[in-house]
Design an enzyme around this catalytic site. Sequence first.
Site, PDB file in Angstrom:
ATOM      1  N   ASP A   1      -1.600  -8.538   0.635  1.00  0.00           N
ATOM      2  CA  ASP A   1      -0.331  -8.536  -0.111  1.00  0.00           C
ATOM      3  C   ASP A   1       0.039  -9.948  -0.543  1.00  0.00           C
ATOM      4  O   ASP A   1       0.428 -10.183  -1.684  1.00  0.00           O
ATOM      5  CB  ASP A   1       0.803  -7.948   0.745  1.00  0.00           C
ATOM      6  CG  ASP A   1       0.655  -6.453   0.969  1.00  0.00           C
ATOM      7  OD1 ASP A   1      -0.408  -6.046   1.472  1.00  0.00           O
ATOM      8  OD2 ASP A   1       1.585  -5.697   0.647  1.00  0.00           O
TER       9      ASP A   1
ATOM     10  N   LYS B   1       5.433  -8.418   2.077  1.00  0.00           N
ATOM     11  CA  LYS B   1       5.210  -8.295   3.513  1.00  0.00           C
ATOM     12  C   LYS B   1       4.004  -9.138   3.898  1.00  0.00           C
ATOM     13  O   LYS B   1       3.028  -9.213   3.157  1.00  0.00           O
ATOM     14  CB  LYS B   1       4.990  -6.828   3.889  1.00  0.00           C
ATOM     15  CG  LYS B   1       6.190  -5.963   3.515  1.00  0.00           C
ATOM     16  CD  LYS B   1       6.064  -4.546   4.038  1.00  0.00           C
ATOM     17  CE  LYS B   1       4.888  -3.775   3.491  1.00  0.00           C
ATOM     18  NZ  LYS B   1       4.866  -3.648   2.023  1.00  0.00           N
TER      19      LYS B   1
ATOM     20  N   HIS C   1      -0.232  -0.281   9.529  1.00  0.00           N
ATOM     21  CA  HIS C   1      -1.484   0.299   9.039  1.00  0.00           C
ATOM     22  C   HIS C   1      -2.367   0.695  10.210  1.00  0.00           C
ATOM     23  O   HIS C   1      -3.567   0.873  10.065  1.00  0.00           O
ATOM     24  CB  HIS C   1      -2.250  -0.700   8.164  1.00  0.00           C
ATOM     25  CG  HIS C   1      -1.399  -1.359   7.129  1.00  0.00           C
ATOM     26  ND1 HIS C   1      -0.799  -2.570   7.334  1.00  0.00           N
ATOM     27  CD2 HIS C   1      -1.026  -0.938   5.911  1.00  0.00           C
ATOM     28  CE1 HIS C   1      -0.093  -2.877   6.247  1.00  0.00           C
ATOM     29  NE2 HIS C   1      -0.208  -1.911   5.378  1.00  0.00           N
TER      30      HIS C   1
ATOM     31  N   GLY D   1       0.822  -1.194   0.000  1.00  0.00           N
ATOM     32  CA  GLY D   1       0.000   0.000   0.000  1.00  0.00           C
ATOM     33  C   GLY D   1       0.858   1.247   0.000  1.00  0.00           C
ATOM     34  O   GLY D   1       2.001   1.238   0.437  1.00  0.00           O
ATOM     35  N   SER D   2       0.297   2.353  -0.513  1.00  0.00           N
ATOM     36  CA  SER D   2       0.988   3.639  -0.388  1.00  0.00           C
ATOM     37  C   SER D   2       0.813   4.136   1.045  1.00  0.00           C
ATOM     38  O   SER D   2       0.023   3.607   1.807  1.00  0.00           O
ATOM     39  CB  SER D   2       0.390   4.637  -1.384  1.00  0.00           C
ATOM     40  OG  SER D   2       0.711   4.251  -2.693  1.00  0.00           O
ATOM     41  N   GLY D   3       1.579   5.172   1.393  1.00  0.00           N
ATOM     42  CA  GLY D   3       1.493   5.717   2.742  1.00  0.00           C
ATOM     43  C   GLY D   3       2.642   5.294   3.631  1.00  0.00           C
ATOM     44  O   GLY D   3       2.701   5.685   4.800  1.00  0.00           O
ATOM     45  N   HIS D   4       3.570   4.463   3.085  1.00  0.00           N
ATOM     46  CA  HIS D   4       4.729   3.995   3.859  1.00  0.00           C
ATOM     47  C   HIS D   4       6.027   4.606   3.339  1.00  0.00           C
ATOM     48  O   HIS D   4       7.111   4.107   3.630  1.00  0.00           O
ATOM     49  CB  HIS D   4       4.845   2.476   3.791  1.00  0.00           C
ATOM     50  CG  HIS D   4       3.627   1.743   4.230  1.00  0.00           C
ATOM     51  ND1 HIS D   4       3.080   1.907   5.487  1.00  0.00           N
ATOM     52  CD2 HIS D   4       2.825   0.848   3.590  1.00  0.00           C
ATOM     53  CE1 HIS D   4       2.003   1.138   5.589  1.00  0.00           C
ATOM     54  NE2 HIS D   4       1.831   0.495   4.449  1.00  0.00           N
TER      55      HIS D   4
END
Lengths: 225, 333
Positions: free
Chosen positions: B110, B105, B219, B54-57
């Site tokens: 995922d 991960k 998350h 996911g984006s945001g990391h």
Amino acid sequence: MRDTVTQGGLTAWLRAFAAAVARDREELTDLDAAIGDADHGSNMDRGMQAVVGKLGGLSPDEAGVGVGALLKTVGMTLVSTVGGAAGPLYGSLFLDMGKAAGEDAELTVAQWATAVEAGVRGVQARGKAELGDKTMIDALAPAAEALSAAAACGLSLADALRRTAEAAAQGMKATTPLVARKGRASYLGERSAGHQDPGATSSWLLMQAAAEALASDAPPDRPRT
Amino acid sequence: MKKLINQPEDAVKEELEGVAAAHGDRLRVHTAPNYIVRADAPVHGKVALVSGGGSGHEPMHGGFVGLGMLDAACPGEVFTSPTPDQVLEAAKAVNGGAGVLLIVKNYSGDVMNFEMAAELAEDEGIEVEQVVIDDDVAVKDSLYTAGRRGVGATVLAEKICGAAAEQRWPLPDVAGLCRKVNANARSMGVALTSCTVPTAGKPTFELADDEIELGIGIHGEPGRERRKLAPAHAIVETLATAVVKDLPFGRGDEVLAFVNGMGGTPLMELYVVYNELHTLLEGWGIAIGRNLIGSYMTSLDMAGCSITLLRLDDELTAFWDAPVNTTGLRWGV
């Protein structure tokens, strides 16, 4: 009402499911917020809108072949648009249903039951969930079983679909007291009990939509030329 | 919610456009489907490393694309796994004929999306291996959960395996090295605040002003327990003890110590954490051979940190020291 599953029935079913997901989008997201990551409603809505878009724009080649091809197209669309865990799981459901359905233009109740069973096995193979893990499987597995039993008794398609939806509803409700063992909800452990599983809820919507629309004798979408 | 964005649903797309505008010399950004590859991809005869999530990391994973690390990164929506078609296209774009390693991960979404991508890539004749990273000691019982989450060890595995791939290690060996990193690394994190997903517009979970969540996931998944805020030395001791006891690390071990910021914590505090960690490990007879301090695997605007320890040997140390040239990590070049 038809007693076979046709492309027209499938299209009506998928549209009914898309409408149900859009209607219950917030509810699905709220269920997910309680034990997951609050995106099940929006992810499923995005995926089913893409499916509906695809249904309206099928090429004659895609629309002309059998039930199986249409189901596979739905599966690939969900895989590439839903994301998260629901994408591969619903994608596998439709892809494996499509493989089992083959090239026939219409399916009997028994053939439909075989296809649904194959789809549910596909979901289990992908997600490795067992009955009672508080997942989609808790609605889908009893639904597939009820459908096969109905087919074996020689019930009409409409009656078989009604029993399928009832079994899915019971399975969905039974997830509430369960402790999650798969997916993000499993990190909560005991704290996941007391919440209905969002995946089982959308799976019930799918079976409920089938009871409402799959036996309809609507003509398939006119292929775009 | 205060964020420097335009429309929440455009944030990932506009981020990628910004990456393309800033780093066109080193990276190629592909949209629809979204993936980032190193500018010289595919590198002929080299195992290609592909990761994503996911984006945001950020900077994970796009900031780790480049010489000595990843060949491609697949960003999903915020906190949502990328889809198999994205990963497949990225794998095709970077496959230099020596196969593709997918570094995944351990999150249900995922794992399933990458598994489907691997099947699709194999159908197209690409040799693929997958390694699932699961170093988070906060999740205890894998029999009754989706298993331990992949956290800080991911960054270390991408760096170390990227170096081995540059040295033209074959695919099974690079995959084996990745499993070795995962087997020798353990992590645990703490959140001081929640984080806000742009499209959600409100914090992912509630945490009182004087509370912390020990064992937080990246998350915002719940951890082991919620506690009252304590001084840094007490929090670091809790995290480090859990990490050290789990492997377990012991007297005489040499480790890479990675203090990672969650996005909303200043570097000043990360050094305070490192100082505590250094003192503790010294007392336990564990030597810090290498370190990494900074915000490399973030959770949007979450305040907090994670501690990762990796037991080093000569091989891992040499690959860690090898040149790397990415927008997130750069040395030796």
